[in-house]
Design an enzyme around this catalytic site. Structure first.
Site, PDB file in Angstrom:
ATOM      1  N   GLU A  41       0.863  -1.185   0.000  1.00  0.00           N
ATOM      2  CA  GLU A  41       0.000   0.000   0.000  1.00  0.00           C
ATOM      3  C   GLU A  41       0.897   1.231   0.000  1.00  0.00           C
ATOM      4  OE1 GLU A  41      -3.103   0.324   2.850  1.00  0.00           O
ATOM      5  OE2 GLU A  41      -3.549  -1.814   2.798  1.00  0.00           O
ATOM      6  N   ASP A  52      -6.017   8.215   9.757  1.00  0.00           N
ATOM      7  CA  ASP A  52      -4.654   7.846  10.118  1.00  0.00           C
ATOM      8  C   ASP A  52      -4.259   8.376  11.481  1.00  0.00           C
ATOM      9  OD1 ASP A  52      -4.061   6.493   7.689  1.00  0.00           O
ATOM     10  OD2 ASP A  52      -3.914   8.430   6.701  1.00  0.00           O
TER      11      ASP A  52
END
Length: 249
Positions: A41, A52
């Site tokens: 990724e 995140d």
């Protein structure tokens, strides 16, 4: 053909494009491929990454300060020597600003295998972007949680039949503490049918990886790996975490 279907349990690593240096990505891809990582990724740095945690946010800030942008990212991917599948992970606003058509055209051109846009809901995708994705042969991966409605999981699995479903281990942000519910993960796997299911968020150790792999198709590591990158310890980390690294094969 779905590049995320394999006869073995898989390991994926998340890296931030442009971190720690603007030109770091090609060598990172080579290292990860050489160490037996199944797919990578690649995070598109963004100033407001809502899903995140602190570690990935900090790497995004560094990458943006280094000058990383989508044009440079696609240029680096176009010249890579690796063949490991690449998944781009980012957010919808920067992609829209770049141009969805242009973004998908470049994804196709450089051989991106899938795209994750956490803030692109299934509804937004089906209403506005599905035909564009299909025109360029790009199948997105969508995020689910252990509490996602079973019917919705099945619907998402059908949409992701040429990609995979990303099961967030908890409702925390990336890098947060997680209590892995293997029974729940197994139920989610059964709902996905033949579509691969991978678990991410909070996976830090070899034991975490093996617990996840015991009930789904594979594990995704992000923050823990980026911490190792910050210490120049990524090779040691990979050889501790990966039960079947290529250098032992």
């Amino acid at each position: 053909m779905n590049p995320f279907i394999k006869s073995k349990k898989q390991l994926s690593i998340f890296i931030t494009a442009g971190y720690p240096k603007l030109e770091s990505l090609p060598k990172q891809l080579e290292l990860l491929e050489n160490e037996g990582v199944d797919f990578i990724e690649v995070g598109i740095p963004f100033s407001d990454p809502m899903a995140d945690g602190r570690v990935i946010q900090e790497t995004s800030t560094v990458a943006l300060n280094n000058g990383m942008n989508l044009d440079i990212l696609f240029e680096q991917l176009s010249s890579r020597s690796t063949s490991v599948p690449i998944v781009l992970m980012g957010y919808l606003n920067p992609v829209i600003a770049y141009g969805m058509e242009r973004f998908l055209e470049n994804c196709e051109s450089v051989g991106v295998a899938s795209v994750i846009l956490p803030d692109m809901s299934v509804e937004i995708y089906e209403r506005f972007y599905q035909k564009q994705f299909e025109n360029y042969g790009i199948t997105p991966a969508f995020l689910i949680t252990p509490t996602t409605n079973p019917e919705r999981v099945q619907h998402i699995a059908k949409l992701c039949v040429r990609s995979f479903v990303y099961l967030v281990s908890s409702n925390a942000t990336t890098g947060g503490l997680s209590n892995f519910n293997q029974e729940q993960f197994s139920k989610m796997k059964s709902l996905c049918g033949t579509t691969p299911l991978f678990v991410g968020f909070g996976i830090k150790t070899k034991d975490d990886v093996q617990k996840v792999q015991s009930c789904v198709d594979g594990a995704i590591i992000g923050s823990a790996y980026l911490k190792a990158v910050a210490k120049n310890e990524e090779l040691d980390f990979l050889r501790k975490i990966n039960p079947m690294p290529s250098y032992q094969q």
